[in-house]
Design an enzyme around this catalytic site. Structure first.
Site, PDB file in Angstrom:
ATOM      1  N   CYS A  30       0.831  -1.194   0.000  1.00 36.05           N
ATOM      2  CA  CYS A  30       0.000   0.000   0.000  1.00 36.05           C
ATOM      3  C   CYS A  30       0.873   1.254   0.000  1.00 36.05           C
ATOM      4  CB  CYS A  30      -0.935   0.016   1.205  1.00 36.05           C
ATOM      5  SG  CYS A  30      -0.066   0.169   2.784  1.00 36.05           S
ATOM      6  N   CYS A  33       3.114   1.687   3.046  1.00 37.35           N
ATOM      7  CA  CYS A  33       4.378   0.932   2.987  1.00 37.35           C
ATOM      8  C   CYS A  33       5.413   1.703   2.178  1.00 37.35           C
ATOM      9  CB  CYS A  33       4.148  -0.433   2.333  1.00 37.35           C
ATOM     10  SG  CYS A  33       2.971  -1.495   3.186  1.00 37.35           S
ATOM     11  N   ASP A 438       8.350  20.518 -33.928  1.00 41.24           N
ATOM     12  CA  ASP A 438       9.536  20.711 -34.747  1.00 41.24           C
ATOM     13  C   ASP A 438       9.265  19.984 -36.064  1.00 41.24           C
ATOM     14  OD1 ASP A 438      12.273  21.265 -35.426  1.00 41.24           O
ATOM     15  OD2 ASP A 438      12.702  19.164 -35.001  1.00 41.24           O
ATOM     16  N   ASP A 622      12.786  16.574 -31.697  1.00 45.61           N
ATOM     17  CA  ASP A 622      13.722  15.456 -31.617  1.00 45.61           C
ATOM     18  C   ASP A 622      15.181  15.861 -31.586  1.00 45.61           C
ATOM     19  OD1 ASP A 622      14.095  16.251 -34.334  1.00 45.61           O
ATOM     20  OD2 ASP A 622      14.842  14.240 -34.773  1.00 45.61           O
ATOM     21  N   ASP A 626      16.442  20.996 -29.595  1.00 44.63           N
ATOM     22  CA  ASP A 626      15.074  21.074 -29.079  1.00 44.63           C
ATOM     23  C   ASP A 626      15.006  20.836 -27.580  1.00 44.63           C
ATOM     24  OD1 ASP A 626      13.700  21.643 -31.453  1.00 44.63           O
ATOM     25  OD2 ASP A 626      13.751  19.541 -32.058  1.00 44.63           O
TER      26      ASP A 626
END
Length: 728
Positions: A30, A33, A438, A622, A626
């Site tokens: 959970c 934890c 782009d 890419d 960029d």
């Protein structure tokens, strides 16, 4: 004699003085934890990162290189109540299979006991209304106890063990109130039965365990299905490769021993273990993981191959560019693992709420008991009401509300060709209302192609290809690949920035700039016909020809841009390329807003301008240049072919040649965010309605068990809706 423990084999050196290890941890069930483990490990000196992945029960740890022994990390987890060991795929899979079988056995025992106890409870309920003899009622109660007590002792182990581990280190998790509620209900029922009382709650306790085990089993299997995606990727990794140790001698070596520049043999039917370039041989390969295309593609000299690709027919010699953890397949696996580890904003909110909720549950139940006693109720009635509150207020639904959606959505996105690289990418992507693309390598494919190959005589095309092999320019490489050139011309000389020349049979031939080949007039005319193309000239005596080389638009780019517009998402193109090329691409795709010759700084300025206008900007790019604009955007995405820096900056990465994953990612993100909000509202609404009723004494432990378990299962079933999206 004390045994030493050496875990150095499992430790990775991240550079910059940082070490990393992945540990498999048992008993993580959970959000409580997760929080306890992360806080406990982060408190150790030199630990810089402790992140728990609930999906695969793993802890990723990073620490500063120094005196910290990895064994200390395992000891610390033991102190926190969790058994841990270095992660190994095979061992982890065995443990998961064992845990799944154990949960199924517990569920079978609980379900069988529930059916039998309910058969005994129905006559008691009806008998309490009619005239059942006390001795008969006692008999049914004792029979229920005989079934429920041993069944609960066995079937409740997943919850009892987890609760005991938490209490042993003075902590709480969601299994603590469950265990207390079940034990109180059973203990009180035993006392009631011994005192010949009308009511007992064996049915409530065993039904609660049954419903909870159904939820836990479903949750584990959902997570295992998502982990199977990563497991399937791992299965594509070859452990060995056949390396050429000399021109004719080969040796099978571990992939870890392969270095860039080595040459490996790829036989028919084998999976490639490395990234590289074919230098000899012809075959067909299946590289659908990278390209997204299931059709086998031809492989010959110059063809790029990737780890995980399957060689279908002929033998190939491959020059290695990357091996082991440096391959594209390894990068995809890491991105997928990041997606499963990462935490979204909604998940962090649910985690905090769940951590606070467990102690609130106990306090609420205690106050309810004391309040009823002060109002004049008997201790018996007050404790029954307290048990109902304890059971009904367990925050299981809240703890499952967001992780299940993220698990389902991550798996669905991967199947659509999208990998998450940030925990809150789903929420931010769902909010995006404007996309900046782009052009080069994003709206177009990264590979260059010769668009007018049919116009060039075959013999001259072959000569140009052989001449192009002597150049390092990417445009020349496109000419060489289109010509299927195998061997360069002897004596070819490259003049930097101009082109390549060679002498053949006493005649000089040239390939390069139009000015280098004396073809300026032809190039000017060609530029009017195809403004988006890069022009390469070829000359031999008076023969002059032009090669038009350019990147093709992604095959579905026009359709995807149109679909984005239908969803109310604005689009524009910012490119550093020449204006004619950008204008032609924008016209072909139907993008009204575009700018050419844009610098990285100008891209960032435009994104900031859009943000000031209130837009949630998504950047899709890419190139290395960029990376700053990807970081500046509200959310960002890169193709898998992108430069490594761009991938690490982007929030999402998409696979293959089509642009469809961009649209799919947005659709899945919007659906997932909608389901996350629904789940949170369901969990909150359930507690807002159920808790007051339980405190008021209007809910029995049996109804509380059904309601609490039902809410958890409802949240999980609702999360499954994130697997699919409607089509527009």
């Amino acid at each position: 004699m004390q045994a030493t423990r050496d875990f150095s084999h499992y430790v990775k050196d991240l550079g910059s003085g940082l070490k990393h290890i992945d540990l498999a941890v048992e008993g993580v069930s959970c959000a409580g934890c997760m929080a306890k483990i992360e806080r406990g490990l982060s408190a150790l000196p030199d630990v810089t990162l402790a992140r728990v992945n609930l999906t695969n029960r793993r802890v990723a740890l990073e620490w500063k290189q120094g005196t910290l022994d990895p064994a200390r990390l395992i000891d610390r987890l033991a102190e926190l109540g969790y058994k841990a060991y270095p992660f190994e795929t095979e061992r982890a899979e065995v443990k998961e299979a064992e845990q799944s079988r154990f949960l199924l056995r517990c569920l079978a025992v609980a379900a069988f006991a529930t059916m039998n106890v309910m058969m005994l409870s129905v006559p008691v309920w009806s008998g309490n209304v009619s005239d059942m003899l006390p001795v008969q009622r006692d008999f049914f109660h004792w029979m229920s106890a005989l079934i429920a007590l041993p069944a609960a002792a066995y079937a409740g182990q997943p919850f009892f063990r987890s609760a005991w581990s938490a209490l042993r280190v003075r902590g709480v998790n969601m299994d603590v109130p469950i265990s207390i509620g079940v034990i109180l209900a059973l203990g009180m029922s035993l006392v009631e039965t011994a005192n010949h009382a009308e009511h007992a709650f064996f049915d409530a306790a065993i039904m609660l365990l049954t419903f909870l085990l159904v939820g836990r089993f479903l949750d584990q299997n959902m997570r295992r299905r998502t982990r199977a995606v990563a497991g399937n990727l791992a299965a594509l990794k070859a452990e060995t490769a056949t390396k050429f140790v000399s021109a004719e001698e080969i040796s099978v070596v571990p992939v870890a021993a392969i270095q860039p520049g080595d040459v490996v043999l790829l036989r028919p039917g084998e999976r490639c273990a490395v990234d590289g370039t074919v230098i000899d041989g012809r075959s067909e390969i299946d590289q659908s993981l990278i390209t997204g295309e299931t059709v086998h593609v031809p492989a010959e000299q110059g063809t790029q191959v990737y780890a995980g690709s399957l060689n279908m027919s002929g033998s190939l010699r491959v020059r290695v560019s990357a091996a082991a953890e440096g391959t594209l397949l390894a990068e995809i696996t890491r991105l997928l693992d990041n997606a499963l580890k990462a935490r979204s904003r909604y998940m962090r909110l649910a985690d905090r709420a769940s951590r606070l909720y467990a102690p609130v549950v106990h306090v609420t139940a205690l106050v309810t008991v004391l309040g009823w006693v002060l109002l004049g109720a008997s201790w018996h009635d007050a404790i029954v009401t307290g048990v109902a509150v304890l059971i009904i207020t367990c925050p299981c639904a809240l703890g499952l509300a967001i992780p299940t959606v993220q698990t389902v959505a991550s798996g669905a996105m991967f199947r659509a060709g999208v990998l998450l690289n940030a925990g809150d990418a789903i929420e931010r992507l769902a909010e995006a209302d404007h996309i900046v693309f782009d052009k080069t390598g994003t709206l177009t494919l990264p590979e260059l192609e010769v668009t007018n190959a049919a116009e060039i005589p075959a013999d001259l095309f072959s000569l140009a290809g052989r001449l192009a092999l002597s150049s390092h320019h990417p445009v020349a490489s496109a000419v060489a690949q289109a010509a299927q050139a195998k061997s360069p011309l002897v004596g070819a000389v490259e003049e930097p920035g101009q082109g390549v020349r060679a002498e053949l049979d006493g005649v000089e031939i040239r390939l390069g700039r139009p000015s280098f080949c004396g073809a300026e007039a032809l190039a000017a005319a060609r530029a009017d016909v195809d403004p988006a193309a890069s022009i390469v000239a070829f000359s031999r005596r008076d023969e002059k020809y032009l090669f038009a080389v350019r990147q093709r638009l992604r095959p579905d780019a026009e359709a995807i841009i149109a679909a984005l517009k239908l969803r109310g998402i604005g689009t524009e193109m910012l490119s550093g390329d020449r204006e004619p090329a950008v204008r032609a691409a924008a016209a072909a795709l139907g993008i009204a807003k575009w700018r050419a010759g844009v610098t990285p700084a100008q891209k960032i300025a435009r994104i900031e301008e859009l943000k000031r206008q209130g837009r949630k900007v998504m950047m899709v790019g890419d190139g290395m240049n960029d990376a700053p604009s990807l970081a500046a955007a509200h959310v960002s995405m890169s193709p898998i072919s992108a430069a490594h820096l761009s991938q690490s900056t982007a929030d999402l990465v998409f696979l293959g040649k089509p642009l469809a994953p961009v649209l799919a990612a947005i659709d899945f993100a919007r659906k997932a965010l909608h389901v996350m909000r629904q789940n949170l509202l369901l969990a909150i609404a359930y507690n807002a309605l159920a808790v007051p009723l339980a405190i008021a004494g209007l809910v029995t432990p049996l109804i509380a068990a059904a309601a609490m378990s039902g809410s958890s299962i409802l949240v999980m079933l609702n999360a499954l809706r994130a697997r699919s999206v409607g089509r527009s």
